[in-house]
Motif scaffolding. Sequence first.
Motif, short mmCIF file in Angstrom:
data_model
loop_
_atom_site.label_atom_id
_atom_site.label_comp_id
_atom_site.label_asym_id
_atom_site.label_seq_id
_atom_site.Cartn_x
_atom_site.Cartn_y
_atom_site.Cartn_z
N PRO A 389 0.80 -1.22 0.00
CA PRO A 389 0.00 0.00 0.00
C PRO A 389 0.84 1.28 0.00
CG PRO A 389 -0.94 -1.58 1.51
CD PRO A 389 0.39 -2.13 1.08
N ASN A 390 1.95 1.27 0.75
CA ASN A 390 2.80 2.46 0.76
C ASN A 390 3.40 2.72 -0.62
OD1 ASN A 390 4.32 4.61 2.31
ND2 ASN A 390 6.03 3.43 1.51
N GLN A 391 3.76 1.66 -1.32
CA GLN A 391 4.31 1.82 -2.66
C GLN A 391 3.26 2.39 -3.61
OE1 GLN A 391 7.56 -0.62 -4.24
NE2 GLN A 391 5.96 -1.60 -5.44
N ALA A 392 2.03 1.88 -3.51
CA ALA A 392 0.96 2.39 -4.36
C ALA A 392 0.67 3.86 -4.08
CB ALA A 392 -0.30 1.55 -4.17
N LEU A 393 0.61 4.23 -2.80
CA LEU A 393 0.35 5.62 -2.42
C LEU A 393 1.49 6.54 -2.84
CD1 LEU A 393 -1.07 5.05 1.17
CD2 LEU A 393 -2.37 5.73 -0.85
N THR A 394 2.71 6.05 -2.71
CA THR A 394 3.88 6.87 -3.04
C THR A 394 3.92 7.19 -4.52
OG1 THR A 394 5.10 5.88 -1.20
CG2 THR A 394 6.39 6.99 -2.90
N LEU A 395 3.54 6.25 -5.36
CA LEU A 395 3.66 6.42 -6.81
C LEU A 395 2.36 6.84 -7.48
CD1 LEU A 395 5.84 3.28 -7.68
CD2 LEU A 395 6.60 5.63 -7.36
N GLN A 396 1.25 6.95 -6.74
CA GLN A 396 -0.03 7.13 -7.39
C GLN A 396 -0.16 8.44 -8.17
OE1 GLN A 396 -3.46 7.44 -4.95
NE2 GLN A 396 -2.68 9.14 -3.73
N CYS A 397 0.47 9.51 -7.72
CA CYS A 397 0.34 10.80 -8.41
C CYS A 397 1.57 11.15 -9.24
CB CYS A 397 0.05 11.91 -7.39
SG CYS A 397 -1.58 11.78 -6.64
N VAL A 398 2.51 10.21 -9.36
CA VAL A 398 3.69 10.44 -10.18
C VAL A 398 3.29 10.46 -11.64
CG1 VAL A 398 5.86 9.40 -10.95
CG2 VAL A 398 5.31 9.47 -8.52
N PRO A 399 3.77 11.42 -12.45
CA PRO A 399 3.46 11.42 -13.88
C PRO A 399 3.81 10.08 -14.51
CG PRO A 399 4.57 13.46 -13.28
CD PRO A 399 4.60 12.57 -12.06
N THR A 400 2.92 9.59 -15.35
CA THR A 400 3.11 8.26 -15.93
C THR A 400 4.43 8.14 -16.68
OG1 THR A 400 0.71 8.04 -16.15
CG2 THR A 400 2.07 6.55 -17.45
N ASP A 401 4.86 9.20 -17.34
CA ASP A 401 6.09 9.12 -18.13
C ASP A 401 7.34 9.14 -17.25
OD1 ASP A 401 5.69 11.80 -17.40
OD2 ASP A 401 6.87 12.53 -19.08
N GLN A 402 7.14 9.31 -15.92
CA GLN A 402 8.27 9.29 -14.99
C GLN A 402 8.19 8.08 -14.05
OE1 GLN A 402 10.86 11.52 -14.90
NE2 GLN A 402 10.00 12.42 -16.75
N GLY A 403 7.34 7.10 -14.37
CA GLY A 403 7.11 5.98 -13.47
C GLY A 403 8.36 5.17 -13.17
N GLY A 404 9.18 4.91 -14.18
CA GLY A 404 10.40 4.13 -13.96
C GLY A 404 11.40 4.87 -13.11
N THR A 405 11.58 6.15 -13.39
CA THR A 405 12.52 6.97 -12.61
C THR A 405 12.08 7.05 -11.15
OG1 THR A 405 13.02 8.29 -14.56
CG2 THR A 405 13.61 9.23 -12.42
N ALA A 406 10.76 7.31 -10.95
CA ALA A 406 10.24 7.41 -9.59
C ALA A 406 10.38 6.08 -8.85
CB ALA A 406 8.78 7.83 -9.63
N GLY A 407 10.07 4.98 -9.54
CA GLY A 407 10.22 3.67 -8.92
C GLY A 407 11.67 3.36 -8.58
N GLY A 408 12.58 3.75 -9.48
CA GLY A 408 14.00 3.53 -9.22
C GLY A 408 14.50 4.31 -8.03
N MET A 409 14.07 5.58 -7.90
CA MET A 409 14.46 6.39 -6.76
C MET A 409 13.90 5.81 -5.46
SD MET A 409 13.94 10.13 -8.55
CE MET A 409 14.00 11.04 -7.02
N GLN A 410 12.65 5.38 -5.51
CA GLN A 410 12.03 4.79 -4.32
C GLN A 410 12.75 3.51 -3.92
OE1 GLN A 410 8.27 2.85 -4.86
NE2 GLN A 410 7.48 3.56 -2.90
N GLN A 411 13.05 2.65 -4.88
CA GLN A 411 13.71 1.39 -4.59
C GLN A 411 15.14 1.62 -4.09
OE1 GLN A 411 12.56 -2.01 -4.98
NE2 GLN A 411 10.58 -0.97 -4.95
N THR A 412 15.81 2.64 -4.62
CA THR A 412 17.17 2.95 -4.15
C THR A 412 17.14 3.36 -2.67
OG1 THR A 412 17.89 3.65 -6.35
CG2 THR A 412 19.19 4.43 -4.49
N ALA A 413 16.16 4.19 -2.31
CA ALA A 413 16.03 4.60 -0.91
C ALA A 413 15.76 3.39 -0.02
CB ALA A 413 14.91 5.62 -0.76
N GLN A 414 14.91 2.47 -0.49
CA GLN A 414 14.62 1.28 0.29
C GLN A 414 15.84 0.37 0.39
OE1 GLN A 414 11.13 -0.65 -1.28
NE2 GLN A 414 9.77 1.00 -0.66
#
Length: 506
Positions: A389-414
Motif C-alpha cells: 500500500p505504501n508503494q501504491a500511495l507513493t507512486l499514485q500521483c507520479v506522472p506516468t512518463d516518470q514511473g520508472g525513474t520514480a520507482g528507481g528512486m524509491q527502490q534505491t532509498a529502500q
Amino acid sequence: MPAPDQTPVPGRWAALAVCMLAGVMIFVDVSIVNVALPAFRTGLGASPADLSWIVAGYTLTFGLALVPAGRLGDGRGRKRVLVAGLVLFALASLAAGLAQDATWLVAARLVQGLAGGLVNPQLLGLIQQMFRGSERGTAFGVFGAVNASSTAVGPLLGGLLIDLGGAEGWRWVFLVNLPLAVAALVLAPRLLPADPGREERTRTSLDPVGAVLLGVAVLGVLLPVVLAERDPAAAPWWTAAVGLAVGAGFVAWERRYARGGRDPLLNERVLRSPGYVLGTSLGALYMAGSTAIFFVLTVYLQQGLGYSALLAGLATMPYAVGSAIAAAWGGRVVTRVGRPLVVAGTVVMAVGIATTLLVVAFRTDPSTGLYTALPLFVAGIGSGLVITPNQALTLQCVPTDQGGTAGGMQQTAQRLGSSLGIAVVASVFFTVLAASGQQFGTALAVGLGVVLVCVLAAFALGLVDVLRRRRGHRRGPDDPAALGTGLVSGTATEPDPHAAAGHPHH
C-alpha cells in the motif's frame, strides 16, 4: 471519452503476469544464496571475503542501476530495457552456475545484480503505465505479494536444491533462473505494451553526469554497510563520507542541470508529486527494520538451534505467507483507505515482532520454530499491509512518463534503508551474542528490539501524515495546508500528471 491518462491498456493483466515472472527471478536471488554459503566454501573454496562479495555484490550493483535504469526505460522504452535486462540476467545466472572458482562467481553475481537493477524499475514503470485508479492498487498488490513471497521462499528453495543436488547442488541455486528467463523472454515481446516509436519518445536527457555522481554516492554509502554484515571492523567506513560528499555534489549538479532547462535525474516533477517524499522516507525507514528479520532469524535457527537450511526456510515461511496474503488484499483496498492502512500495518507488524521477541527470549529448544510461527505470520500480515500500500500511495500521483525513474528512486532509498538496517541489527546481534556467552535467544531478542524501534519510527511518521491530512481536510480543500496531500480523507485522487506538474503533454 475518457482522458488519455485514464484509458485502460488492453492486455494489461497478461502483461502483468509476464512482469511478475521476471520479478520472481530477481526477488528470489536476493535471498536464495544465504543458505548456500557453506556450499560455496566447500565447493569453490570461497573465503569469508568472497562470501561477503557473493551476497553483497548483488545488492551493490542492483542498487547502483535502479535510478539510471528507470530513466533509461522512461526515455527509451521500458519493454526494450526489460528484455535487455532479462537477457543479461539469464547469461549471468548461467555463468554463476558454471563458476569454477570464487572470483568467477563474484563477478557473475555483480552482473546479476546489475541486470536485476535494470529489470526492477521497468516493472514499476509498466504498472504505472498500464493500470489506472483502483486497478493500479490491485496490480501493486500482486507485485508486493510476488516480491514478499519470492524473497521469503528463496532460502527454502535454496535449501531444497542443495539437499537434492548433492555436492554440486549449489549450482542449481543459479541455474534455476534459466527456465524462468526463457519463458519471460518468449512472452515479453508478445504481451508487453509496445514502446513508443522514435518520433514519439520523450526527449528526456539521460543525464549521464548525474547518473555517475549518484552511482558513486550510492556505492560509497552502501559499500561499507553491506560488507559490515560479516566483519564491521574491516568495513571501509571512510567511503561513506566520500559517498555523502559526492551526494552533495550530485544535488548541486542536478540544480544546475535543471536551471539549464533540461530534465534532471532528481526530477522535480517526481519529488513534488503528492505523498512521494514522505512515502519514500517511510518505506526506507520501515525496510531498515523488516529486511533484517530474515538475517538474524536464519543465523539463530541454523547456528543457535541447529536447524538445517531447509528447516530454517520452513520456519520463516509463515512470515512469507502472511505478507503475500496481506499485500494482495492491501493493494485492492488502499485506494479507499489511504495512508491509515499503512499505519495500521505498522501496528500489526509491531505486535508480531514484539510477540516473537518474547518467545525467543524465554525459549531456547528446537521447538522454538513452532512457537514463533503464529507471531511471524502476524508480522508478515503487517508487513504486507505496509510495503505494497505504501508503494501504491507513493507512486499514485507520479506522472506516468516518470514511473520508472520514480520507482528507481524509491527502490534505491529502500535498498539503502534495508542495507543499513541489516548492518545495524547484525552488529547488535553479534555484539550481544559475544557478550552473553553465545546466548542466541538473548541476542535475537535484542536484535528484534532494534527492528521494533525501526517499525515504530515508521508508524510515527505515518501517523503524523494521517493527522496532517485530517487537519487539512477539516480546513477545506482551498486551504493551503490541505493542498498537495494526494489523499483527502483516505480517498485517492489521480489528477492529470502533466497538468498538475505544469508541463505540456509529450
